[in-house]
Design an enzyme around this catalytic site. Sequence first.
Site, PDB file in Angstrom:
ATOM      1  N   ARG A  95      31.696  47.846  43.985  1.00 53.74           N
ATOM      2  CA  ARG A  95      31.363  46.748  43.590  1.00 53.74           C
ATOM      3  C   ARG A  95      32.267  45.680  43.772  1.00 53.74           C
ATOM      4  O   ARG A  95      32.405  44.611  44.625  1.00 53.74           O
ATOM      5  CB  ARG A  95      31.478  46.859  41.791  1.00 53.74           C
ATOM      6  CG  ARG A  95      30.616  46.213  41.050  1.00 53.74           C
ATOM      7  CD  ARG A  95      31.137  45.025  40.506  1.00 53.74           C
ATOM      8  NE  ARG A  95      32.772  45.587  39.618  1.00 53.74           N
ATOM      9  CZ  ARG A  95      33.436  44.598  38.909  1.00 53.74           C
ATOM     10  NH1 ARG A  95      33.248  43.292  39.847  1.00 53.74           N
ATOM     11  NH2 ARG A  95      34.555  45.011  38.789  1.00 53.74           N
ATOM     12  N   ASP A  96      33.354  45.826  42.886  1.00 57.86           N
ATOM     13  CA  ASP A  96      34.538  44.736  43.023  1.00 57.86           C
ATOM     14  C   ASP A  96      34.605  44.182  44.627  1.00 57.86           C
ATOM     15  O   ASP A  96      35.572  43.381  45.047  1.00 57.86           O
ATOM     16  CB  ASP A  96      35.543  44.603  42.455  1.00 57.86           C
ATOM     17  CG  ASP A  96      36.189  43.186  42.288  1.00 57.86           C
ATOM     18  OD1 ASP A  96      35.982  42.439  41.940  1.00 57.86           O
ATOM     19  OD2 ASP A  96      37.694  44.430  41.800  1.00 57.86           O
TER      20      ASP A  96
ATOM     21  N   HIS B 171      45.254  44.341  40.973  1.00 61.58           N
ATOM     22  CA  HIS B 171      45.512  44.008  42.380  1.00 61.58           C
ATOM     23  C   HIS B 171      46.357  43.331  42.486  1.00 61.58           C
ATOM     24  O   HIS B 171      47.407  43.005  42.274  1.00 61.58           O
ATOM     25  CB  HIS B 171      44.166  42.498  42.624  1.00 61.58           C
ATOM     26  CG  HIS B 171      42.887  42.142  42.143  1.00 61.58           C
ATOM     27  ND1 HIS B 171      41.758  41.854  42.775  1.00 61.58           N
ATOM     28  CD2 HIS B 171      42.457  43.136  41.234  1.00 61.58           C
ATOM     29  CE1 HIS B 171      40.290  41.961  42.745  1.00 61.58           C
ATOM     30  NE2 HIS B 171      40.682  42.853  41.453  1.00 61.58           N
TER      31      HIS B 171
ATOM     32  N   CYS C  23      37.443  38.689  43.317  1.00 61.56           N
ATOM     33  CA  CYS C  23      36.376  37.322  43.013  1.00 61.56           C
ATOM     34  C   CYS C  23      35.936  36.842  43.343  1.00 61.56           C
ATOM     35  O   CYS C  23      36.963  35.574  43.580  1.00 61.56           O
ATOM     36  CB  CYS C  23      36.937  37.332  40.847  1.00 61.56           C
ATOM     37  SG  CYS C  23      36.001  36.604  39.989  1.00 61.56           S
TER      38      CYS C  23
ATOM     39  N   HIS D 116      42.802  48.322  35.642  1.00 63.37           N
ATOM     40  CA  HIS D 116      42.385  47.291  36.911  1.00 63.37           C
ATOM     41  C   HIS D 116      43.599  46.438  37.706  1.00 63.37           C
ATOM     42  O   HIS D 116      43.985  45.205  37.334  1.00 63.37           O
ATOM     43  CB  HIS D 116      41.170  46.210  36.239  1.00 63.37           C
ATOM     44  CG  HIS D 116      40.364  46.132  37.601  1.00 63.37           C
ATOM     45  ND1 HIS D 116      39.591  46.610  38.691  1.00 63.37           N
ATOM     46  CD2 HIS D 116      40.394  44.807  38.260  1.00 63.37           C
ATOM     47  CE1 HIS D 116      38.642  46.131  39.455  1.00 63.37           C
ATOM     48  NE2 HIS D 116      39.723  44.641  39.382  1.00 63.37           N
TER      49      HIS D 116
END
Lengths: 299, 299
Positions: A13-14, A208, A239, A206
């Site tokens: 997904r991401d 990054h 994103c 979550h």
Amino acid sequence: MNAEVEILEVSPRDGLQNEKTILSTEDKIELVERAVGAGARRIEVTSFVNPSRVPQMADADDVMAALPRREGLKYAGLVMNRRGLDRALAGNVDEIDVVVVATDTFCQRNQGMSTAEACDTAAALVEEARAAGVFSTITVGASFGCPFEGEVTTDRLREVVQRVVDAGPDELALADTIGVAVPTDVKARLGLARGLAGPDMPLRLHLHDTRHTGVANAVAAVEAGVRTLDASIGGAGGCPFAPNATGNVATEDLVYLFDRMGVTHGLDLASVTATAAWLEHRLGRPLPGALLRAGSFPG
Amino acid sequence: MNAEVEILEVSPRDGLQNEKTILSTEDKIELVERAVGAGARRIEVTSFVNPSRVPQMADADDVMAALPRREGLKYAGLVMNRRGLDRALAGNVDEIDVVVVATDTFCQRNQGMSTAEACDTAAALVEEARAAGVFSTITVGASFGCPFEGEVTTDRLREVVQRVVDAGPDELALADTIGVAVPTDVKARLGLARGLAGPDMPLRLHLHDTRHTGVANAVAAVEAGVRTLDASIGGAGGCPFAPNATGNVATEDLVYLFDRMGVTHGLDLASVTATAAWLEHRLGRPLPGALLRAGSFPG
């Protein structure tokens, strides 16, 4: 360090949503299957969003329908609204992940509504998921900083997290969507979330690795008692609605870290790294994960 | 986090020594001058080694002779033997950095002698430096793992560090030469070094970000009370005698981290990042530091 963590694999997904190369449905299924083969037991497999906004996710329903089910294996789908929830439930997801962005500007760009509206939407989605017997998690995007509004104050975060807690999800996550957090932020903001959510609600983080603080932040999260971390094979990701948002922290980088720290997680480093190499080949660009280049140690 | 750290800038030495592009003497001087302009006050400017072994350092004497001196600014030079020490003293260095590699195989490849012989050599060099009124630091290479022998046991490290302490340097450093350490290792091995060195000897940590654990290890070091960390602008670097050794942890990545953690260090992020961009241009290849790509936050 004596701890056991769960790594929620978000590469399908991401990891994919910001990639220029659109993977075939078969490749997406292979990615999930490879992650499962490497030991992943909780995977965010797709997002049920408008394909005109996120073309990589246009085959979300097909992916969900084709994935083999196994005992103990949980597939999550990201949803933004009622239409997405209906698709997710029709696809028989195990979990829904609902996003609320902590700042109005980013929330508007990400999902076309203010943060307050996103909180109301999330509350309704969580309630409907619960009625359908489906686990729900709410992720607070940009919990550590916003690409449009800059700093997100702890007062602002407290207000948003309180509304998210009031929505009653089964789990709450803070997301460092643009990779600006440092370990002191992680401990402070997870502490804030714990205070508002109470001792029993599972917390997830979550991360990054945009500014190479992702691994340090993962360590801080485990030290702070968080037991679920999102990661993406190869460090793929970003994103589409946040400028300069680069990859999620790489699953194999966390696996290397945790293996050497004595933190258990259930994944096999060689398999995850091999999958990162495979994904890099499918995407046709170098992925940022470190283990892919450096190899494990001892070799 | 309430702490003050010193960042020892090693880009002119460890940063350059493994680069294919040989910088001109003028460029090396400019690199040091830019680092000073960004706030660096302690810089490893060169190594006085055999130019046939490390061609990038062939102009070590010229670099030393040309560098402008300023009050409060310390230039260190790496030395391996008596010949190197003589050149360093003739060049009027403020500090010598002597290396002892923790494993025999790597020590033999790096400097043509066993670890025990390197310890004896280091003791003699430290003594002569002291007689000349020059500060000495000994760096224990491969303190966390060796590219040839694999794991370095704590027993082995204890034995080597004890010999290094007995050599009587003014400072002792552990180096993660091939970037394999994780935060738990850092805390355990710095604790071991502190136990052997006693409470008064300054400890320093030299990190590589080969497996994206460099920033996390820096945090662990500061938490463990270490107040000097090596870093290299742009994350340039690597050891010519260690396979797969990639860059030092990037100075600008540590500066970003420490700025947001409230750890003071005296460097200016924008100036360091601009220097990384300049160095990348001079070396003609992308450097691995994250801030160079991501930019600071808030922007």
